[in-house]
Motif scaffolding. Structure first.
Motif, PDB file in Angstrom:
ATOM      1  N   ARG A   8     115.559  66.103  62.469  1.00  0.00           N
ATOM      2  CA  ARG A   8     116.433  65.082  63.265  1.00  0.00           C
ATOM      3  C   ARG A   8     115.967  64.473  64.350  1.00  0.00           C
ATOM      4  N   LYS A   9     115.045  65.497  65.256  1.00  0.00           N
ATOM      5  CA  LYS A   9     114.146  64.919  66.341  1.00  0.00           C
ATOM      6  C   LYS A   9     112.793  65.288  66.056  1.00  0.00           C
ATOM      7  N   TRP A  10     111.956  64.249  66.306  1.00  0.00           N
ATOM      8  CA  TRP A  10     110.466  64.469  66.103  1.00  0.00           C
ATOM      9  C   TRP A  10     109.905  65.695  66.806  1.00  0.00           C
ATOM     10  N   THR A  11     110.469  66.197  67.990  1.00  0.00           N
ATOM     11  CA  THR A  11     109.942  67.253  68.668  1.00  0.00           C
ATOM     12  C   THR A  11     110.211  68.489  68.155  1.00  0.00           C
ATOM     13  N   GLU A  12     111.157  68.775  67.210  1.00  0.00           N
ATOM     14  CA  GLU A  12     111.889  69.652  66.601  1.00  0.00           C
ATOM     15  C   GLU A  12     110.726  70.794  66.008  1.00  0.00           C
ATOM     16  N   THR A  13     109.627  70.112  65.424  1.00  0.00           N
ATOM     17  CA  THR A  13     108.803  71.027  64.756  1.00  0.00           C
ATOM     18  C   THR A  13     107.645  71.399  65.621  1.00  0.00           C
ATOM     19  N   LEU A  14     107.549  71.098  66.785  1.00  0.00           N
ATOM     20  CA  LEU A  14     106.503  71.416  67.844  1.00  0.00           C
ATOM     21  C   LEU A  14     106.639  72.881  68.179  1.00  0.00           C
ATOM     22  N   SER A  15     105.544  73.523  68.484  1.00  0.00           N
ATOM     23  CA  SER A  15     105.514  74.764  69.125  1.00  0.00           C
ATOM     24  C   SER A  15     106.084  74.897  70.351  1.00  0.00           C
ATOM     25  N   GLU A  16     106.662  75.967  70.847  1.00  0.00           N
ATOM     26  CA  GLU A  16     107.264  75.922  72.184  1.00  0.00           C
ATOM     27  C   GLU A  16     106.398  75.662  73.368  1.00  0.00           C
ATOM     28  N   ASP A  17     104.995  76.148  73.361  1.00  0.00           N
ATOM     29  CA  ASP A  17     104.048  75.524  74.147  1.00  0.00           C
ATOM     30  C   ASP A  17     103.714  74.231  74.437  1.00  0.00           C
ATOM     31  N   VAL A  18     103.712  73.605  73.219  1.00  0.00           N
ATOM     32  CA  VAL A  18     103.117  72.231  73.068  1.00  0.00           C
ATOM     33  C   VAL A  18     104.334  71.415  73.616  1.00  0.00           C
ATOM     34  N   TYR A  19     105.750  71.774  73.405  1.00  0.00           N
ATOM     35  CA  TYR A  19     106.859  71.135  73.822  1.00  0.00           C
ATOM     36  C   TYR A  19     106.897  71.120  75.360  1.00  0.00           C
ATOM     37  N   VAL A  20     106.814  72.389  75.784  1.00  0.00           N
ATOM     38  CA  VAL A  20     106.777  72.529  77.229  1.00  0.00           C
ATOM     39  C   VAL A  20     105.969  71.736  77.981  1.00  0.00           C
ATOM     40  N   ARG A  21     104.653  71.679  77.471  1.00  0.00           N
ATOM     41  CA  ARG A  21     103.885  70.825  78.116  1.00  0.00           C
ATOM     42  C   ARG A  21     104.130  69.582  77.898  1.00  0.00           C
ATOM     43  N   LEU A  22     104.505  69.071  76.953  1.00  0.00           N
ATOM     44  CA  LEU A  22     105.008  67.580  76.874  1.00  0.00           C
ATOM     45  C   LEU A  22     106.067  67.319  77.969  1.00  0.00           C
ATOM     46  N   CYS A  23     107.008  68.093  77.859  1.00  0.00           N
ATOM     47  CA  CYS A  23     108.283  68.116  78.725  1.00  0.00           C
ATOM     48  C   CYS A  23     107.855  67.921  80.233  1.00  0.00           C
ATOM     49  N   CYS A  25     105.115  67.213  81.371  1.00  0.00           N
ATOM     50  CA  CYS A  25     103.659  66.062  81.528  1.00  0.00           C
ATOM     51  C   CYS A  25     102.503  66.648  81.680  1.00  0.00           C
ATOM     52  N   ARG A  26     102.282  67.768  81.303  1.00  0.00           N
ATOM     53  CA  ARG A  26     101.112  68.623  81.346  1.00  0.00           C
ATOM     54  C   ARG A  26     100.302  68.751  80.075  1.00  0.00           C
ATOM     55  N   SER A  27     100.475  67.827  79.000  1.00  0.00           N
ATOM     56  CA  SER A  27      99.892  67.918  77.619  1.00  0.00           C
ATOM     57  C   SER A  27      98.302  68.150  77.859  1.00  0.00           C
ATOM     58  N   GLU A  28      97.821  68.903  76.830  1.00  0.00           N
ATOM     59  CA  GLU A  28      96.248  69.183  76.936  1.00  0.00           C
ATOM     60  C   GLU A  28      95.721  68.225  75.752  1.00  0.00           C
ATOM     61  N   LYS A  29      94.435  67.968  75.691  1.00  0.00           N
ATOM     62  CA  LYS A  29      93.767  67.195  74.452  1.00  0.00           C
ATOM     63  C   LYS A  29      94.127  67.974  73.356  1.00  0.00           C
ATOM     64  N   SER A  30      94.008  69.291  73.168  1.00  0.00           N
ATOM     65  CA  SER A  30      94.565  69.982  71.930  1.00  0.00           C
ATOM     66  C   SER A  30      95.769  69.820  71.438  1.00  0.00           C
ATOM     67  N   ASP A  31      96.675  69.212  72.230  1.00  0.00           N
ATOM     68  CA  ASP A  31      97.798  69.136  72.277  1.00  0.00           C
ATOM     69  C   ASP A  31      98.152  67.665  71.070  1.00  0.00           C
ATOM     70  N   ILE A  32      97.148  66.975  71.107  1.00  0.00           N
ATOM     71  CA  ILE A  32      97.162  65.544  70.374  1.00  0.00           C
ATOM     72  C   ILE A  32      97.454  65.761  68.856  1.00  0.00           C
ATOM     73  N   LEU A  33      96.853  66.504  68.101  1.00  0.00           N
ATOM     74  CA  LEU A  33      97.001  66.760  67.093  1.00  0.00           C
ATOM     75  C   LEU A  33      98.376  67.332  66.315  1.00  0.00           C
ATOM     76  N   PRO A  34      98.944  68.410  67.085  1.00  0.00           N
ATOM     77  CA  PRO A  34     100.284  68.709  66.682  1.00  0.00           C
ATOM     78  C   PRO A  34     101.293  67.742  67.265  1.00  0.00           C
ATOM     79  N   LEU A  35     101.038  67.175  68.125  1.00  0.00           N
ATOM     80  CA  LEU A  35     102.104  65.892  68.466  1.00  0.00           C
ATOM     81  C   LEU A  35     102.060  64.962  67.432  1.00  0.00           C
ATOM     82  N   ALA A  36     100.830  64.371  67.067  1.00  0.00           N
ATOM     83  CA  ALA A  36     100.624  63.421  66.165  1.00  0.00           C
ATOM     84  C   ALA A  36     101.249  63.844  64.668  1.00  0.00           C
ATOM     85  N   GLN A  37     101.186  65.118  64.442  1.00  0.00           N
ATOM     86  CA  GLN A  37     101.584  65.832  63.199  1.00  0.00           C
ATOM     87  C   GLN A  37     103.161  65.777  63.096  1.00  0.00           C
TER      88      GLN A  37
END
Length: 84
Positions: A8-23, A25-37
């Motif tokens: 329903r929301k594109w973010t609901e499949t993210l792991s908690e750590d990736v989601y928290v960093r995104l929220c 504004c502290r995303s890491e380069k390693s987050d690009i793949l899980p975010l794009a996925q």
């Protein structure tokens, strides 16, 4: 019906750590793949959308969050190739 179950929301499949960093504004380069996925999981099956759209929109979102990453062509292609 295409048989594809979309979140329903594109973010609901993210792991908690990736989601928290995104929220935060502290995303890491390693987050690009899980975010794009996660974005691809949300848009796949829609007419006219491709995996590269998910990657480009992810990079644009990260840039808007002041988390800009300069990917080499090889890094870009590698991430794009890992999106399933």
């Amino acid at each position: 019906m295409s048989g594809i179950v979309q979140p329903r929301k594109w973010t609901e499949t993210l792991s908690e750590d990736v989601y928290v960093r995104l929220c935060n504004c502290r995303s890491e380069k390693s987050d690009i793949l899980p975010l794009a996925q996660a974005r691809w999981d949300y848009i796949k099956g829609r007419k006219g959308w491709e995996k590269e759209d998910a990657l480009v929109s992810t990079l644009e979102l990260l840039d808007d969050n002041s988390c800009s990453f300069d990917l080499t062509c090889d890094e870009y292609d590698e991430i794009l190739g890992k999106i399933r």
